[in-house]
Design a protein around this motif. Structure first.
Motif, PDB file in Angstrom:
ATOM      1  N   TYR A 157       1.448   9.515  -5.570  1.00 17.18           N
ATOM      2  CA  TYR A 157       1.890  10.860  -5.192  1.00 17.18           C
ATOM      3  C   TYR A 157       2.865  11.414  -6.226  1.00 17.18           C
ATOM      4  CZ  TYR A 157       4.387  14.531  -2.681  1.00 17.18           C
ATOM      5  OH  TYR A 157       4.975  15.716  -2.332  1.00 17.18           O
ATOM      6  N   LEU A 158       3.842  10.610  -6.631  1.00 12.73           N
ATOM      7  CA  LEU A 158       4.825  11.062  -7.616  1.00 12.73           C
ATOM      8  C   LEU A 158       4.173  11.322  -8.968  1.00 12.73           C
ATOM      9  CD1 LEU A 158       7.863   8.751  -6.732  1.00 12.73           C
ATOM     10  CD2 LEU A 158       7.612  11.201  -6.265  1.00 12.73           C
ATOM     11  N   ALA A 159       3.238  10.481  -9.358  1.00 12.52           N
ATOM     12  CA  ALA A 159       2.553  10.663 -10.642  1.00 12.52           C
ATOM     13  C   ALA A 159       1.722  11.938 -10.641  1.00 12.52           C
ATOM     14  CB  ALA A 159       1.679   9.456 -10.945  1.00 12.52           C
ATOM     15  N   GLU A 160       1.077  12.226  -9.525  1.00 13.35           N
ATOM     16  CA  GLU A 160       0.256  13.434  -9.440  1.00 13.35           C
ATOM     17  C   GLU A 160       1.096  14.704  -9.456  1.00 13.35           C
ATOM     18  OE1 GLU A 160      -2.138  12.720  -5.985  1.00 13.35           O
ATOM     19  OE2 GLU A 160      -3.679  11.674  -7.146  1.00 13.35           O
ATOM     20  N   LYS A 161       2.351  14.624  -9.032  1.00  7.24           N
ATOM     21  CA  LYS A 161       3.231  15.789  -9.036  1.00  7.24           C
ATOM     22  C   LYS A 161       3.784  16.089 -10.422  1.00  7.24           C
ATOM     23  CE  LYS A 161       6.466  16.161  -6.113  1.00  7.24           C
ATOM     24  NZ  LYS A 161       7.575  16.019  -5.184  1.00  7.24           N
ATOM     25  N   GLU A 162       3.816  15.085 -11.298  1.00 15.91           N
ATOM     26  CA  GLU A 162       4.389  15.275 -12.625  1.00 15.91           C
ATOM     27  C   GLU A 162       3.537  16.230 -13.462  1.00 15.91           C
ATOM     28  OE1 GLU A 162       4.866  11.591 -14.679  1.00 15.91           O
ATOM     29  OE2 GLU A 162       6.368  10.855 -13.291  1.00 15.91           O
ATOM     30  N   ASP A 163       4.231  16.961 -14.317  1.00  9.26           N
ATOM     31  CA  ASP A 163       3.521  17.794 -15.280  1.00  9.26           C
ATOM     32  C   ASP A 163       3.082  16.890 -16.418  1.00  9.26           C
ATOM     33  OD1 ASP A 163       3.868  20.129 -13.884  1.00  9.26           O
ATOM     34  OD2 ASP A 163       5.776  20.598 -14.855  1.00  9.26           O
ATOM     35  N   GLY A 164       1.807  16.887 -16.702  1.00  6.68           N
ATOM     36  CA  GLY A 164       1.274  16.051 -17.768  1.00  6.68           C
ATOM     37  C   GLY A 164       1.017  16.879 -19.017  1.00  6.68           C
ATOM     38  N   ILE A 165       0.404  16.234 -19.985  1.00  6.64           N
ATOM     39  CA  ILE A 165       0.048  16.955 -21.200  1.00  6.64           C
ATOM     40  C   ILE A 165      -1.406  17.407 -21.069  1.00  6.64           C
ATOM     41  CG2 ILE A 165       1.701  15.703 -22.626  1.00  6.64           C
ATOM     42  CD1 ILE A 165      -0.595  13.986 -23.659  1.00  6.64           C
ATOM     43  N   SER A 166      -1.744  18.405 -21.862  1.00  7.65           N
ATOM     44  CA  SER A 166      -3.113  18.916 -21.820  1.00  7.65           C
ATOM     45  C   SER A 166      -4.047  17.925 -22.515  1.00  7.65           C
ATOM     46  CB  SER A 166      -3.203  20.271 -22.513  1.00  7.65           C
ATOM     47  OG  SER A 166      -3.006  20.107 -23.912  1.00  7.65           O
ATOM     48  N   GLU A 167      -5.332  18.113 -22.314  1.00  6.71           N
ATOM     49  CA  GLU A 167      -6.318  17.241 -22.963  1.00  6.71           C
ATOM     50  C   GLU A 167      -6.235  17.396 -24.482  1.00  6.71           C
ATOM     51  OE1 GLU A 167     -11.093  16.268 -22.876  1.00  6.71           O
ATOM     52  OE2 GLU A 167     -10.228  17.538 -21.314  1.00  6.71           O
ATOM     53  N   GLU A 168      -5.987  18.603 -24.932  1.00  4.05           N
ATOM     54  CA  GLU A 168      -5.867  18.855 -26.374  1.00  4.05           C
ATOM     55  C   GLU A 168      -4.662  18.102 -26.951  1.00  4.05           C
ATOM     56  OE1 GLU A 168      -5.119  22.598 -29.426  1.00  4.05           O
ATOM     57  OE2 GLU A 168      -5.855  22.997 -27.403  1.00  4.05           O
ATOM     58  N   GLU A 169      -3.506  18.172 -26.252  1.00  2.00           N
ATOM     59  CA  GLU A 169      -2.317  17.443 -26.709  1.00  2.00           C
ATOM     60  C   GLU A 169      -2.561  15.937 -26.700  1.00  2.00           C
ATOM     61  OE1 GLU A 169       1.452  20.096 -25.246  1.00  2.00           O
ATOM     62  OE2 GLU A 169       0.142  19.243 -23.695  1.00  2.00           O
ATOM     63  N   TYR A 170      -3.233  15.457 -25.674  1.00  2.00           N
ATOM     64  CA  TYR A 170      -3.551  14.033 -25.575  1.00  2.00           C
ATOM     65  C   TYR A 170      -4.420  13.603 -26.758  1.00  2.00           C
ATOM     66  CZ  TYR A 170      -5.822   9.757 -24.010  1.00  2.00           C
ATOM     67  OH  TYR A 170      -6.311   8.476 -23.945  1.00  2.00           O
ATOM     68  N   ASN A 171      -5.449  14.386 -27.056  1.00  4.34           N
ATOM     69  CA  ASN A 171      -6.337  14.047 -28.172  1.00  4.34           C
ATOM     70  C   ASN A 171      -5.593  14.036 -29.507  1.00  4.34           C
ATOM     71  OD1 ASN A 171      -8.718  13.523 -26.752  1.00  4.34           O
ATOM     72  ND2 ASN A 171      -9.209  15.697 -26.641  1.00  4.34           N
ATOM     73  N   LYS A 172      -4.675  14.971 -29.701  1.00  3.73           N
ATOM     74  CA  LYS A 172      -3.874  14.982 -30.924  1.00  3.73           C
ATOM     75  C   LYS A 172      -3.028  13.719 -31.029  1.00  3.73           C
ATOM     76  CE  LYS A 172      -3.480  19.986 -31.548  1.00  3.73           C
ATOM     77  NZ  LYS A 172      -2.581  21.146 -31.496  1.00  3.73           N
ATOM     78  N   LEU A 173      -2.391  13.346 -29.919  1.00  2.00           N
ATOM     79  CA  LEU A 173      -1.571  12.130 -29.921  1.00  2.00           C
ATOM     80  C   LEU A 173      -2.415  10.883 -30.193  1.00  2.00           C
ATOM     81  CD1 LEU A 173       0.781  12.788 -26.868  1.00  2.00           C
ATOM     82  CD2 LEU A 173       1.456  12.635 -29.267  1.00  2.00           C
ATOM     83  N   MET A 174      -3.596  10.812 -29.586  1.00  2.00           N
ATOM     84  CA  MET A 174      -4.470   9.655 -29.800  1.00  2.00           C
ATOM     85  C   MET A 174      -4.985   9.604 -31.231  1.00  2.00           C
ATOM     86  SD  MET A 174      -4.582   7.688 -27.212  1.00  2.00           S
ATOM     87  CE  MET A 174      -2.819   7.978 -27.151  1.00  2.00           C
ATOM     88  N   ASN A 175      -5.337  10.768 -31.787  1.00  2.91           N
ATOM     89  CA  ASN A 175      -5.786  10.814 -33.182  1.00  2.91           C
ATOM     90  C   ASN A 175      -4.688  10.302 -34.118  1.00  2.91           C
ATOM     91  OD1 ASN A 175      -8.276  11.817 -32.438  1.00  2.91           O
ATOM     92  ND2 ASN A 175      -7.723  13.946 -32.851  1.00  2.91           N
ATOM     93  N   ILE A 199       0.845  -1.200   0.000  1.00  2.00           N
ATOM     94  CA  ILE A 199       0.000   0.000   0.000  1.00  2.00           C
ATOM     95  C   ILE A 199       0.875   1.243   0.000  1.00  2.00           C
ATOM     96  CG2 ILE A 199      -1.660   1.332   1.364  1.00  2.00           C
ATOM     97  CD1 ILE A 199      -2.808  -1.391   2.293  1.00  2.00           C
ATOM     98  N   GLU A 200       1.947   1.211   0.766  1.00  2.00           N
ATOM     99  CA  GLU A 200       2.846   2.367   0.839  1.00  2.00           C
ATOM    100  C   GLU A 200       3.485   2.650  -0.519  1.00  2.00           C
ATOM    101  OE1 GLU A 200       3.099  -0.275   3.003  1.00  2.00           O
ATOM    102  OE2 GLU A 200       2.045   0.715   4.649  1.00  2.00           O
ATOM    103  N   GLU A 201       3.878   1.582  -1.226  1.00  2.00           N
ATOM    104  CA  GLU A 201       4.491   1.750  -2.543  1.00  2.00           C
ATOM    105  C   GLU A 201       3.494   2.331  -3.526  1.00  2.00           C
ATOM    106  OE1 GLU A 201       7.134   1.624  -5.813  1.00  2.00           O
ATOM    107  OE2 GLU A 201       7.419   1.749  -3.651  1.00  2.00           O
ATOM    108  N   VAL A 202       2.264   1.874  -3.495  1.00  2.00           N
ATOM    109  CA  VAL A 202       1.236   2.405  -4.389  1.00  2.00           C
ATOM    110  C   VAL A 202       0.981   3.871  -4.076  1.00  2.00           C
ATOM    111  CG1 VAL A 202      -1.198   2.253  -5.049  1.00  2.00           C
ATOM    112  CG2 VAL A 202       0.150   0.165  -4.785  1.00  2.00           C
ATOM    113  N   ARG A 203       0.874   4.203  -2.803  1.00  2.00           N
ATOM    114  CA  ARG A 203       0.656   5.614  -2.427  1.00  2.00           C
ATOM    115  C   ARG A 203       1.810   6.493  -2.884  1.00  2.00           C
ATOM    116  NH1 ARG A 203      -1.648   4.457   3.597  1.00  2.00           N
ATOM    117  NH2 ARG A 203      -3.797   4.144   2.980  1.00  2.00           N
TER     118      ARG A 203
END
Length: 82
Positions: A53-71, A45-49
């Motif tokens: 936590y680390l994933a939530e701190k990362e800068d992600g791509i915007s929804e628009e960028e994600y949609n372009k990549l998926m298209n 559980i500690e490893e998952v948390r």
């Protein structure tokens, strides 16, 4: 013979396990699957948390960028226009 899948409260598990062990010793209960499949990995559980936590701190791509990549992926890899 009947089979059950149970979800047991963490604090009660040691008591429940002792009870089941006594049934096993009396040949009233048989363990069907005692270990996880070799290809399955479980984290604590500690490893998952920590990883969430680390994933939530990362800068992600915007929804628009994600949609372009998926298209692009669907068009180039699968041949489907989204």
């Amino acid at each position: 013979m009947q089979t059950m899948n149970l979800q047991i409260e963490e604090s009660f598990f040691p008591h429940f396990k002792a009870l089941i062990d006594s049934f096993i010793n009396d040949n009233k209960v048989k363990i069907v699957h005692d270990e996880l499949p070799k290809h399955l990995t479980c984290s604590s559980i500690e490893e998952v948390r920590r990883r969430v936590y680390l994933a939530e701190k990362e800068d992600g791509i915007s929804e628009e960028e994600y949609n372009k990549l998926m298209n692009k992926f669907f068009k180039e890899e699968i041949g489907i226009e989204r």
